[in-house]
Motif scaffolding. Structure first.
Motif, PDB file in Angstrom:
ATOM      1  N   THR A 142       0.828  -1.207   0.000  1.00 41.33           N
ATOM      2  CA  THR A 142       0.000   0.000   0.000  1.00 41.33           C
ATOM      3  C   THR A 142       0.861   1.254   0.000  1.00 41.33           C
ATOM      4  O   THR A 142       0.540   2.240  -0.676  1.00 41.33           O
ATOM      5  N   MET A 143       1.953   1.216   0.740  1.00 46.99           N
ATOM      6  CA  MET A 143       2.863   2.371   0.771  1.00 46.99           C
ATOM      7  C   MET A 143       3.545   2.562  -0.579  1.00 46.99           C
ATOM      8  O   MET A 143       3.816   3.704  -0.987  1.00 46.99           O
ATOM      9  N   ALA A 144       3.830   1.459  -1.270  1.00 48.73           N
ATOM     10  CA  ALA A 144       4.391   1.572  -2.620  1.00 48.73           C
ATOM     11  C   ALA A 144       3.386   2.221  -3.568  1.00 48.73           C
ATOM     12  O   ALA A 144       3.745   3.061  -4.411  1.00 48.73           O
ATOM     13  N   TYR A 145       2.112   1.834  -3.432  1.00 42.81           N
ATOM     14  CA  TYR A 145       1.062   2.448  -4.255  1.00 42.81           C
ATOM     15  C   TYR A 145       0.919   3.931  -3.934  1.00 42.81           C
ATOM     16  O   TYR A 145       0.710   4.755  -4.837  1.00 42.81           O
ATOM     17  N   ASP A 146       1.048   4.286  -2.653  1.00 51.03           N
ATOM     18  CA  ASP A 146       0.979   5.688  -2.249  1.00 51.03           C
ATOM     19  C   ASP A 146       2.083   6.496  -2.919  1.00 51.03           C
ATOM     20  O   ASP A 146       1.844   7.602  -3.424  1.00 51.03           O
ATOM     21  N   ARG A 147       3.310   5.964  -2.954  1.00 49.70           N
ATOM     22  CA  ARG A 147       4.426   6.657  -3.608  1.00 49.70           C
ATOM     23  C   ARG A 147       4.206   6.728  -5.117  1.00 49.70           C
ATOM     24  O   ARG A 147       4.577   7.720  -5.766  1.00 49.70           O
ATOM     25  N   PHE A 148       3.602   5.683  -5.686  1.00 51.37           N
ATOM     26  CA  PHE A 148       3.301   5.670  -7.115  1.00 51.37           C
ATOM     27  C   PHE A 148       2.330   6.796  -7.482  1.00 51.37           C
ATOM     28  O   PHE A 148       2.548   7.532  -8.453  1.00 51.37           O
ATOM     29  N   THR A 265      12.093  10.519  -1.732  1.00 50.24           N
ATOM     30  CA  THR A 265      10.855  10.249  -0.998  1.00 50.24           C
ATOM     31  C   THR A 265      10.528   8.760  -0.966  1.00 50.24           C
ATOM     32  O   THR A 265       9.746   8.313  -0.123  1.00 50.24           O
ATOM     33  N   CYS A 266      11.139   7.986  -1.871  1.00 49.21           N
ATOM     34  CA  CYS A 266      10.895   6.539  -1.924  1.00 49.21           C
ATOM     35  C   CYS A 266      12.019   5.729  -1.293  1.00 49.21           C
ATOM     36  O   CYS A 266      11.864   4.515  -1.112  1.00 49.21           O
ATOM     37  N   LEU A 267      13.147   6.378  -0.989  1.00 48.26           N
ATOM     38  CA  LEU A 267      14.332   5.631  -0.585  1.00 48.26           C
ATOM     39  C   LEU A 267      14.124   4.853   0.711  1.00 48.26           C
ATOM     40  O   LEU A 267      14.508   3.679   0.808  1.00 48.26           O
ATOM     41  N   SER A 268      13.508   5.490   1.710  1.00 51.56           N
ATOM     42  CA  SER A 268      13.293   4.809   2.991  1.00 51.56           C
ATOM     43  C   SER A 268      12.401   3.587   2.814  1.00 51.56           C
ATOM     44  O   SER A 268      12.698   2.505   3.337  1.00 51.56           O
ATOM     45  N   HIS A 269      11.316   3.771   2.068  1.00 52.35           N
ATOM     46  CA  HIS A 269      10.409   2.646   1.834  1.00 52.35           C
ATOM     47  C   HIS A 269      11.097   1.545   1.046  1.00 52.35           C
ATOM     48  O   HIS A 269      10.919   0.349   1.325  1.00 52.35           O
ATOM     49  N   LEU A 270      11.922   1.922   0.073  1.00 49.88           N
ATOM     50  CA  LEU A 270      12.616   0.928  -0.740  1.00 49.88           C
ATOM     51  C   LEU A 270      13.613   0.128   0.100  1.00 49.88           C
ATOM     52  O   LEU A 270      13.750  -1.094  -0.078  1.00 49.88           O
ATOM     53  N   LEU A 271      14.294   0.790   1.030  1.00 52.30           N
ATOM     54  CA  LEU A 271      15.223   0.086   1.924  1.00 52.30           C
ATOM     55  C   LEU A 271      14.494  -0.914   2.812  1.00 52.30           C
ATOM     56  O   LEU A 271      14.958  -2.041   3.017  1.00 52.30           O
TER      57      LEU A 271
END
Length: 345
Positions: A142-148, A265-271
């Motif tokens: 869901t967080m990936a979709y939010d960043r998308f 903005t996506c780096l933390s989630h990607l890690l």
């Protein structure tokens, strides 16, 4: 005639021996009275146990404190009342519950040096573990979709990611997680025969229970693998698709500063995603390929203990808004403490 009688006698003896073996074989396959399992104790060395006890107690307390601070920062700071931080606070709450299903029992086993868990306690631990594991998985998707949406459709972000959709997403993730857990729990209840009662891990790992079972039908195993595939493949496919679109959009930005700002903005989630799925794949490989208890335990520790502990540090260190919110929270806490001290005087 005597030869015929001898053959008849020999046949009777074989029949009696086969009859006498039947109860033992039936008894071996109907071990339904299993009342407890023996979990793996990390070390049986009396000198090493206190060190491990203090180490994992410290890790557990740090994980609770770090994730709780993230939740308090998001709830108390109006600057963080956005969908991204709403999902982050829920992820922190899930991580608290996730680590609490395994580590307290492990710490208790270290203290008592008795790695015993009841049959009902094992199924309960497995059920809760699957619920919060699946919620972690879905929340990261869901967080990936939010960043998308934020990067690919920035003008429509507030319309698409509205509070109703955020609330439904959390409710849906919880419902799907319970469904996944209960389906696997129903299959686990069909385990009527076990090869051994010793689990080669420090908690009731569903994979370990499946490997110990000797009474599960091929259809039930197929259903269980199908459930794992669906609940594992769909979320990671959503994450990969979201980041594919994110990268494609970022590459179209004209300025390098704009590309860097969008990617940051996506780096933390990607890690966090890489850490979560990397350790998860390690657990799968350790249980299906290596067949080594030590490697299984090390991979499981990374998966169930280290990952929830590192998540708050990743988000707080790599995110300026979280860092600023934490500073404001600390300042308010100090100010409140000073006021209470003055009133008490």
């Amino acid at each position: 005639m005597e030869k015929a009688l001898d053959l008849h006698t020999l046949g009777m003896i074989k029949q009696r021996s086969s009859i006498s073996q039947c109860p033992s074989s039936i008894e071996a396959q109907n071990i339904t009275g299993v009342s407890e399992f023996h979990l793996l104790v990390l070390s049986e060395d009396p000198g090493l146990q206190p060190i491990l006890f203090v180490l994992f107690l410290y890790i557990y307390l740090v994980t609770l404190l770090g994730n709780m601070i993230i939740v308090l920062a998001v709830c108390s700071d109006s600057h963080l009342h956005t969908p991204m931080y709403f999902f982050l606070s829920n992820l922190s709450l899930v991580d608290i519950c996730y680590i609490s299903t395994t580590v307290p029992k492990m710490i208790l086993n270290m203290q008592t040096n008795i790695g015993v868990i009841s049959y009902g306690g094992c199924l309960t631990q497995m059920s809760l573990f699957l619920i919060f594991l699946c919620m972690d998985d879905i929340l990261l998707t869901t967080m990936a979709y939010d960043r998308f949406v934020a990067i690919c459709y920035p003008l429509h972000y507030s319309v698409i990611m509205n509070p109703l959709l955020c609330g439904i997403s959390i409710l849906l993730s919880f419902s799907i997680s319970i469904l996944d857990s209960q389906l696997q729990n129903l299959i686990a209840l069909q385990f009527t025969c076990f090869k051994d009662i010793k689990i080669s891990n420090f908690f009731c790992d569903p994979t370990q229970l499946l490997n110990l079972s000797c009474s599960l039908s091929f259809t039930a195993r197929l259903v269980m693998y199908f459930i794992d595939t669906i609940f594992g493949f769909v979320p990671i496919s959503g994450i990969l698709f979201s980041y594919y679109k994110i990268v494609s959009t970022i590459l179209t930005f004209p300025s390098s500063s704009g590309r860097y700002k969008a990617f940051s903005t996506c780096l933390s989630h990607l890690l966090v995603v890489c850490l979560f799925y990397g350790t998860g794949i390690g657990v799968y490989l350790s249980s299906t390929v290596w067949h080594c208890p030590i490697k299984v335990v090390v991979a499981s520790l990374m998966y169930t203990v280290i990952t929830p502990m590192l998540n708050p540090f990743i988000y707080s260190l790599r995110n300026r808004e979280i860092s600023s919110a934490l500073k404001r929270l600390c300042n308010r806490t100090i100010l409140t403490g000073d006021l209470l001290h003055q009133f008490s005087i």
